[in-house]
Write a protein that holds these residues in place. Structure first.
Motif, PDB file in Angstrom:
ATOM      1  N   THR A 118       0.836  -1.188   0.000  1.00  0.00           N
ATOM      2  CA  THR A 118       0.000   0.000   0.000  1.00  0.00           C
ATOM      3  C   THR A 118       0.875   1.243   0.000  1.00  0.00           C
ATOM      4  O   THR A 118       2.085   1.163   0.202  1.00  0.00           O
ATOM      5  CB  THR A 118      -0.909   0.039   1.248  1.00  0.00           C
ATOM      6  OG1 THR A 118      -0.092  -0.009   2.429  1.00  0.00           O
ATOM      7  CG2 THR A 118      -1.886  -1.119   1.265  1.00  0.00           C
ATOM      8  N   ARG A 248      -3.663   3.394   0.527  1.00  0.00           N
ATOM      9  CA  ARG A 248      -4.268   3.005  -0.732  1.00  0.00           C
ATOM     10  C   ARG A 248      -3.483   1.819  -1.306  1.00  0.00           C
ATOM     11  O   ARG A 248      -2.260   1.870  -1.401  1.00  0.00           O
ATOM     12  CB  ARG A 248      -4.240   4.188  -1.688  1.00  0.00           C
ATOM     13  CG  ARG A 248      -4.929   3.969  -3.020  1.00  0.00           C
ATOM     14  CD  ARG A 248      -5.001   5.292  -3.776  1.00  0.00           C
ATOM     15  NE  ARG A 248      -5.847   6.250  -3.074  1.00  0.00           N
ATOM     16  CZ  ARG A 248      -5.767   7.565  -3.226  1.00  0.00           C
ATOM     17  NH1 ARG A 248      -4.850   8.086  -4.033  1.00  0.00           N
ATOM     18  NH2 ARG A 248      -6.586   8.360  -2.566  1.00  0.00           N
ATOM     19  N   PRO A 249      -4.175   0.732  -1.695  1.00  0.00           N
ATOM     20  CA  PRO A 249      -3.456  -0.432  -2.246  1.00  0.00           C
ATOM     21  C   PRO A 249      -2.827  -0.128  -3.595  1.00  0.00           C
ATOM     22  O   PRO A 249      -3.410   0.567  -4.429  1.00  0.00           O
ATOM     23  CB  PRO A 249      -4.554  -1.494  -2.377  1.00  0.00           C
ATOM     24  CG  PRO A 249      -5.828  -0.715  -2.491  1.00  0.00           C
ATOM     25  CD  PRO A 249      -5.630   0.513  -1.641  1.00  0.00           C
ATOM     26  N   TRP A 287      -4.451  -6.997   2.798  1.00  0.00           N
ATOM     27  CA  TRP A 287      -5.073  -6.347   3.975  1.00  0.00           C
ATOM     28  C   TRP A 287      -5.996  -7.335   4.690  1.00  0.00           C
ATOM     29  O   TRP A 287      -7.188  -7.094   4.879  1.00  0.00           O
ATOM     30  CB  TRP A 287      -5.849  -5.092   3.564  1.00  0.00           C
ATOM     31  CG  TRP A 287      -5.950  -4.082   4.664  1.00  0.00           C
ATOM     32  CD1 TRP A 287      -7.016  -3.870   5.504  1.00  0.00           C
ATOM     33  CD2 TRP A 287      -4.957  -3.136   5.053  1.00  0.00           C
ATOM     34  NE1 TRP A 287      -6.747  -2.863   6.383  1.00  0.00           N
ATOM     35  CE2 TRP A 287      -5.491  -2.384   6.127  1.00  0.00           C
ATOM     36  CE3 TRP A 287      -3.664  -2.849   4.596  1.00  0.00           C
ATOM     37  CZ2 TRP A 287      -4.770  -1.359   6.764  1.00  0.00           C
ATOM     38  CZ3 TRP A 287      -2.958  -1.834   5.224  1.00  0.00           C
ATOM     39  CH2 TRP A 287      -3.504  -1.106   6.293  1.00  0.00           C
TER      40      TRP A 287
END
Length: 372
Positions: A118, A248-249, A287
């Motif tokens: 991320t 944010r991935p 995640w």
């Protein structure tokens, strides 16, 4: 015929998978080749980023070391390191398109490991590596300079990163600097059971914690300060604004059908991308159940084991990580708060496990593979 494993991502999970395959699978699968692709030529120990931003606390080599050097002991024909970024994956043709300084390359794979992790929503913050070595260390140096001169600092986001960053600055400077931690929620750490313990530790350090204070916008002012606007309409003018909200991935290069609604990689119990037979994922990119150093390591071990099994003609096994949810939050360089599942642990234990060094002593062993 050569069996090629392409690993995307040069952090905890990606490096962990690559070393394990070369150490334990290569001796039995003689034609194995591992290709590791990373935007950063160095392994960035981002766990220590909250301390690295404080001038004089860590040297660059303590939180960032070259990756390729750590793989030099393996046969040259079994490993290749590429500094570049993945731009596209074709799971039908089994190819990865990679952008490098020398142009575009197309890599063919037998198995693909997704470990690109991320990134911080605000790209000016160094909480994660999402660029070249020069870009990442440049961000750290810039923030160090700003921390040194600032008298008033606002840290926004009261998750683990925000809490630890605020605590590190307050621990170093005490009353020399006014440190404010903004929590968008009614409680820090998203209301975790550790919230009251951590709040107490922050109070001892002099950090001003403001709850239900969600940031709406931040603007630079003509005199070089930052005006932070809260959703309530309140405005705070500060010398230095450090946002830590949101991760944010790094999955923009992947087909949409491999992703969840939140854009993380959708995996099965074997940590294989759902709907595929030879695409695996580990680390923050999944995640599951959240991003974590310990979870990334366990997931990487599980993925490496499953690729090893498949290459030997055996069935993969479900990946097991840790039996309980563990949270350790360092509050400066002497104390902290933590829990193992619902059971809270003594502050001194958190200090010894995490806060004392933030794990930087493990960086050399991760880079050279001796940790695995």
């Amino acid at each position: 015929m050569t069996k090629t494993i392409v690993v995307l991502g040069g952090a905890y999970a990606g490096v962990g998978v690559a070393h394990r395959l070369l150490k334990y699978t290569k001796p039995h699968v003689k034609d194995l080749k591992v290709i590791l692709v990373s935007k950063d030529s160095h392994f960035y120990w981002n766990m220590a980023s909250v301390r690295a931003i404080v001038p004089g606390t860590l040297k660059e080599e303590q939180y960032s070391q070259p990756i390729e050097k750590g793989f030099a002991k393996y046969p040259a024909d079994s490993f290749e390191f590429i500094v570049g970024s993945a731009e596209g994956v074709d799971i039908t043709d089994k190819t990865v398109k990679v952008s490098t300084r020398d142009g575009e390359r197309v890599l063919n794979y037998d198995h693909l490991v997704l470990a690109t992790g991320t990134r911080a929503v605000d790209g000016t913050m160094p909480w994660k590596s999402n660029g070249t070595h020069e870009q990442v260390t440049g961000l750290v140096t810039q923030i160090q300079d700003k921390v040194k001169t600032a008298k008033h600092i606002v840290v926004a986001g009261a998750g683990s990163t925000g809490v630890e960053a605020a605590a590190e600055i307050a621990f170093e400077y005490g009353k020399e600097k006014e440190v404010i931690l903004l929590s968008g929620d009614e409680e820090i750490l998203g209301g975790d059971s550790l919230a009251s313990n951590v709040s107490g530790e922050l109070k001892k350090l002099g950090v001003q914690v403001r709850k239900s204070s969600r940031v709406d916008a931040a603007h630079s002012t003509p005199d070089g300060k930052t005006e932070v606007v809260l959703q309530s309409g309140e405005k705070i003018v500060t010398d230095l604004y450090l946002p830590t909200m949101g991760m944010r991935p790094n999955t923009e290069y992947l087909p949409a059908d491999l992703l969840t609604d939140k854009k993380f990689v959708d995996i099965d119990e074997f940590y294989r991308a759902k709907g595929t037979q030879d695409v695996w994922a580990a680390g923050d990119i999944v995640w599951k159940p959240r991003g974590s150093f310990v979870l990334s390591d366990k997931q990487a071990a599980g993925v490496a084991k499953n690729i090893d099994l498949v290459l030997k003609g055996k069935a993969p096994t479900p990946v097991k990580t840790i039996p309980m949810d563990v949270l350790m939050v360092a509050t400066g360089r002497s104390r902290g708060a933590g829990r193992l599942g619902p059971v809270k642990v003594f502050s001194v234990m958190v200090y010894m496990i995490k806060g004392k060094t933030l794990g930087v002593q493990q960086l050399p062993s991760y880079v050279d593979g001796s940790a695995f």
